[in-house]
Design an enzyme around this catalytic site. Structure first.
Site, PDB file in Angstrom:
ATOM      1  N   ARG A   1      83.298 118.561  28.376  1.00 11.44           N
ATOM      2  CA  ARG A   1      83.438 118.273  26.941  1.00 11.44           C
ATOM      3  C   ARG A   1      82.401 117.774  26.313  1.00 11.44           C
ATOM      4  NH1 ARG A   1      86.990 121.489  27.727  1.00 11.44           N
ATOM      5  NH2 ARG A   1      89.126 121.031  27.494  1.00 11.44           N
TER       6      ARG A   1
ATOM      7  N   HIS B   1      82.534 128.209  23.358  1.00 14.41           N
ATOM      8  CA  HIS B   1      83.522 127.810  24.869  1.00 14.41           C
ATOM      9  C   HIS B   1      84.143 128.666  25.363  1.00 14.41           C
ATOM     10  CE1 HIS B   1      86.449 124.163  26.046  1.00 14.41           C
ATOM     11  NE2 HIS B   1      86.090 125.100  27.013  1.00 14.41           N
TER      12      HIS B   1
ATOM     13  N   ASN C   1      91.631 127.670  35.593  1.00 16.08           N
ATOM     14  CA  ASN C   1      90.296 128.276  35.263  1.00 16.08           C
ATOM     15  C   ASN C   1      89.049 127.452  35.897  1.00 16.08           C
ATOM     16  OD1 ASN C   1      90.331 126.137  33.385  1.00 16.08           O
ATOM     17  ND2 ASN C   1      90.546 127.428  31.692  1.00 16.08           N
TER      18      ASN C   1
ATOM     19  N   GLN D   1      85.024 122.020  17.627  1.00 17.00           N
ATOM     20  CA  GLN D   1      85.246 123.293  17.779  1.00 17.00           C
ATOM     21  C   GLN D   1      86.188 124.110  16.874  1.00 17.00           C
ATOM     22  OE1 GLN D   1      84.034 123.282  22.465  1.00 17.00           O
ATOM     23  NE2 GLN D   1      86.086 124.051  22.085  1.00 17.00           N
TER      24      GLN D   1
HETATM   25  N1  LIG Z   1      84.829 124.661  29.820  1.00 16.05           N
HETATM   26  C1  LIG Z   1      85.647 125.140  30.005  1.00 16.05           C
HETATM   27  O1  LIG Z   1      86.173 126.280  29.802  1.00 16.05           O
HETATM   28  C2  LIG Z   1      86.738 124.239  30.982  1.00 16.05           C
HETATM   29  C3  LIG Z   1      87.800 124.737  31.570  1.00 16.05           C
HETATM   30  C4  LIG Z   1      88.313 123.906  32.300  1.00 16.05           C
HETATM   31  C5  LIG Z   1      88.162 122.560  32.309  1.00 16.05           C
HETATM   32  N2  LIG Z   1      87.168 121.901  31.382  1.00 16.05           N
HETATM   33  C6  LIG Z   1      87.223 120.533  31.717  1.00 16.05           C
HETATM   34  O2  LIG Z   1      86.780 120.103  32.847  1.00 16.05           O
HETATM   35  C7  LIG Z   1      87.505 118.898  33.256  1.00 16.05           C
HETATM   36  C8  LIG Z   1      87.722 118.836  34.718  1.00 16.05           C
HETATM   37  O3  LIG Z   1      88.826 119.887  35.112  1.00 16.05           O
HETATM   38  P1  LIG Z   1      89.137 120.073  36.707  1.00 16.05           P
HETATM   39  O4  LIG Z   1      89.858 121.204  36.880  1.00 16.05           O
HETATM   40  O5  LIG Z   1      88.129 119.874  37.725  1.00 16.05           O
HETATM   41  O6  LIG Z   1      90.187 118.906  36.664  1.00 16.05           O
HETATM   42  P2  LIG Z   1      90.377 117.795  38.042  1.00 16.05           P
HETATM   43  O7  LIG Z   1      91.500 116.834  37.507  1.00 16.05           O
HETATM   44  O8  LIG Z   1      90.710 118.444  39.205  1.00 16.05           O
HETATM   45  O9  LIG Z   1      89.313 116.692  38.227  1.00 16.05           O
HETATM   46  C9  LIG Z   1      88.874 115.785  37.274  1.00 16.05           C
HETATM   47  C10 LIG Z   1      88.050 114.920  38.096  1.00 16.05           C
HETATM   48  O10 LIG Z   1      87.411 113.899  37.237  1.00 16.05           O
HETATM   49  C11 LIG Z   1      87.310 112.537  38.019  1.00 16.05           C
HETATM   50  N3  LIG Z   1      87.099 111.687  36.936  1.00 16.05           N
HETATM   51  C12 LIG Z   1      87.834 111.168  35.879  1.00 16.05           C
HETATM   52  N4  LIG Z   1      87.438 109.947  35.040  1.00 16.05           N
HETATM   53  C13 LIG Z   1      86.208 110.074  35.762  1.00 16.05           C
HETATM   54  C14 LIG Z   1      85.085 108.934  35.609  1.00 16.05           C
HETATM   55  N5  LIG Z   1      85.179 108.326  34.676  1.00 16.05           N
HETATM   56  N6  LIG Z   1      83.922 109.133  36.499  1.00 16.05           N
HETATM   57  C15 LIG Z   1      83.895 110.072  37.370  1.00 16.05           C
HETATM   58  N7  LIG Z   1      84.990 110.873  37.608  1.00 16.05           N
HETATM   59  C16 LIG Z   1      86.188 110.872  37.090  1.00 16.05           C
HETATM   60  C17 LIG Z   1      88.776 112.758  38.612  1.00 16.05           C
HETATM   61  O11 LIG Z   1      88.978 111.634  39.392  1.00 16.05           O
HETATM   62  C18 LIG Z   1      88.936 113.933  39.170  1.00 16.05           C
HETATM   63  O12 LIG Z   1      88.455 114.025  40.414  1.00 16.05           O
HETATM   64  C19 LIG Z   1      88.800 119.187  32.185  1.00 16.05           C
HETATM   65  O13 LIG Z   1      89.289 118.004  32.149  1.00 16.05           O
HETATM   66  C20 LIG Z   1      88.175 119.734  31.264  1.00 16.05           C
HETATM   67  O14 LIG Z   1      87.709 118.632  30.342  1.00 16.05           O
HETATM   68  C21 LIG Z   1      86.487 122.745  30.872  1.00 16.05           C
END
Ligand SMILES: NC(=O)c1ccc[n+]([C@@H]2O[C@H](COP(=O)([O-])OP(=O)(O)OC[C@H]3O[C@@H](n4cnc5c(N)ncnc54)[C@H](O)[C@@H]3O)[C@@H](O)[C@H]2O)c1
Length: 386
Positions: free
Chosen positions: A285, A333, A147, A314
């Site tokens: 988050r 959410h 997603n 949540q």
């Molecule tokens: N609202 C929603 O419905 C929903 C859906 C999917 C994901 N999410 C959230 O989004 C997050 C990211 O998803 P994604 O698919 O892009 O994951 P991803 O793993 O592709 O990307 C996460 C990125 O965060 C970076 N990162 C980690 N710690 C960091 C920090 N301290 N400072 C800067 N960058 C940092 C990582 O290096 C990576 O590039 C998920 O972990 C989840 O919490 C929310």
């Protein structure tokens, strides 16, 4: 045979199934970076159906029961006497969606001696105490990429909604008004603004790509720097940290996982360094932003708007201050649970279960914790001590 405990959000208020809005879903070939779409041996659901609520069962019942496993599906997840707690005691697998998270705390993991797999039907496994999973040898997996684009689209929608003051203007129209001055006195063009993302992983990079045609200046920070070709293609400015980036931005979007480095990141101090009247969009988050600091910044005008779909806990209680603070664009959410996304994460959940029960390796990109350590996508994007 295994007991699979699946926590899903409640069915629609009008009953299940809701009427189908469209026939089918567009066919995708692969994810934007070439990653293969979920590839289970088969699916027992119609793509486009509501799968994420209790009666949707993520389309898993026939597959699991034919293989002799027990499937328990419930929305009752909180409190000591919840159905989730009662079944957790002898569950082998827990499946949960971040939209309606079953919080797998260290105490709960302690009380689940059979638990071997905590599977996130979605992305973001912070509802699982990863340190406890590591300590107890529980594998944590999620449906990486399922997603990410759904959320990126939502982020773009919310940036435009806030900057252009869409939601209050829509309300005025719905209520019979024509108060143009009220609509436009908070409305701007996005063009020419500086937009930055905290994290440029799958979601963050997709947001940057989608915003580039708006003629904005794009910024990012991430602990992994993007390839030079992408930085040049999108004309990105890299910053070493969020603290270094946000003073240069009119709009900041947060796309990092919740872990020890990001928890409480947007507090009074960091928000004070943002441009006055900046917009903050957090679909990552809820706990990455300090709840009260966000309210104070909106009330003082330091932030012109805050939007997102993530809260803590949540479901958020009815009196959560983010429901009533000024100039917000919050939703429950939902961004990662479109019907399009559900079809992918239901298929990906089945793919992971097929690997798990078949004794074959779960795809590395789906792993967060495995073999007593962060693994796969978890090793890339999380830190211990979340
Ligand atoms: N609202 C929603 O419905 C929903 C859906 C999917 C994901 N999410 C959230 O989004 C997050 C990211 O998803 P994604 O698919 O892009 O994951 P991803 O793993 O592709 O990307 C996460 C990125 O965060 C970076 N990162 C980690 N710690 C960091 C920090 N301290 N400072 C800067 N960058 C940092 C990582 O290096 C990576 O590039 C998920 O972990 C989840 O919490 C929310």
């Amino acid at each position: 045979m295994a007991k699979v405990l699946c926590v899903l959000y409640p069915d629609p208020s009008g009953g299940y199934p809701p009427p189908l809005v469209r026939d089918g879903l567009p066919q995708l070939e692969h994810y934007p970076d070439g990653q293969t779409l979920p590839s289970p041996s088969a699916i027992d659901f119609t793509p486009g159906a509501l799968l994420g609520s209790v009666s949707g069962e993520l389309g898993l019942r026939r597959f699991l029961e034919d293989a002799g496993h027990e499937l328990v599906v419930t929305a009752d997840k909180d409190g000591d006497n919840s159905e989730f707690d009662r079944h957790l005691a002898d569950a082998d697998v827990v499946i949960s969606q971040p939209f309606w998270p079953a919080y797998l705390t260290a105490e709960r993991i302690e009380k689940a001696p059979n638990l071997k797999l905590a599977l996130t039907a979605g992305i973001g496994s912070d509802h699982v105490d990863l340190d406890a999973a590591i300590a107890h040898g529980v594998t944590v997996a999620e449906v990486t990429y399922c997603n990410s684009i759904s959320v990126a689209e939502h982020v773009v929608m919310m940036i435009l909604s806030l900057v252009r003051n869409y939601l209050p203007s829509n309300r005025i129209a719905s209520e019979g008004g024509w108060d143009i001055s009220d609509c436009v006195s908070r409305a701007f063009d996005l063009e020419g603004m500086d937009v930055g993302t905290v994290a440029a992983g799958r979601i963050g990079l997709a947001v940057l790509r989608r915003l580039a045609p708006f003629d904005v200046r794009l910024h990012y920070t991430d602990r992994h720097r993007l390839p030079t070709e992408i930085e040049q293609e999108l004309n990105l400015t890299f910053h070493e940290s969020a603290a270094a980036m946000v003073p240069h931005c009119d709009v900041v979007t947060v796309n990092a996982p919740l872990h020890s480095e990001t928890r409480g990141m947007f507090d009074d101090d960091l928000i004070a360094t943002m441009r006055r009247g900046a917009y903050l969009i957090n679909t990552a988050r809820g706990l990455i932003a300090d709840r009260e600091a966000v309210v104070r910044a909106l009330e003082s005008g330091q932030l012109a708007g805050y939007a997102g779909d993530v809260w803590y806990p949540q479901p958020a209680p009815p009196d959560h201050p983010w429901r009533s603070m000024p100039n917000h664009g919050m939703t429950p959410h939902i961004s990662g649970s479109t019907l399009s996304a559900q079809a992918r994460y239901a298929a990906g959940t089945r793919e992971i279960l097929e690997s798990f029960f078949g004794g074959t390796p779960v795809r590395d990109e789906y792993l967060i914790v495995d073999g007593g350590k962060l693994a796969g996508a978890g090793a890339h994007s999380y830190s211990k001590g979340g």
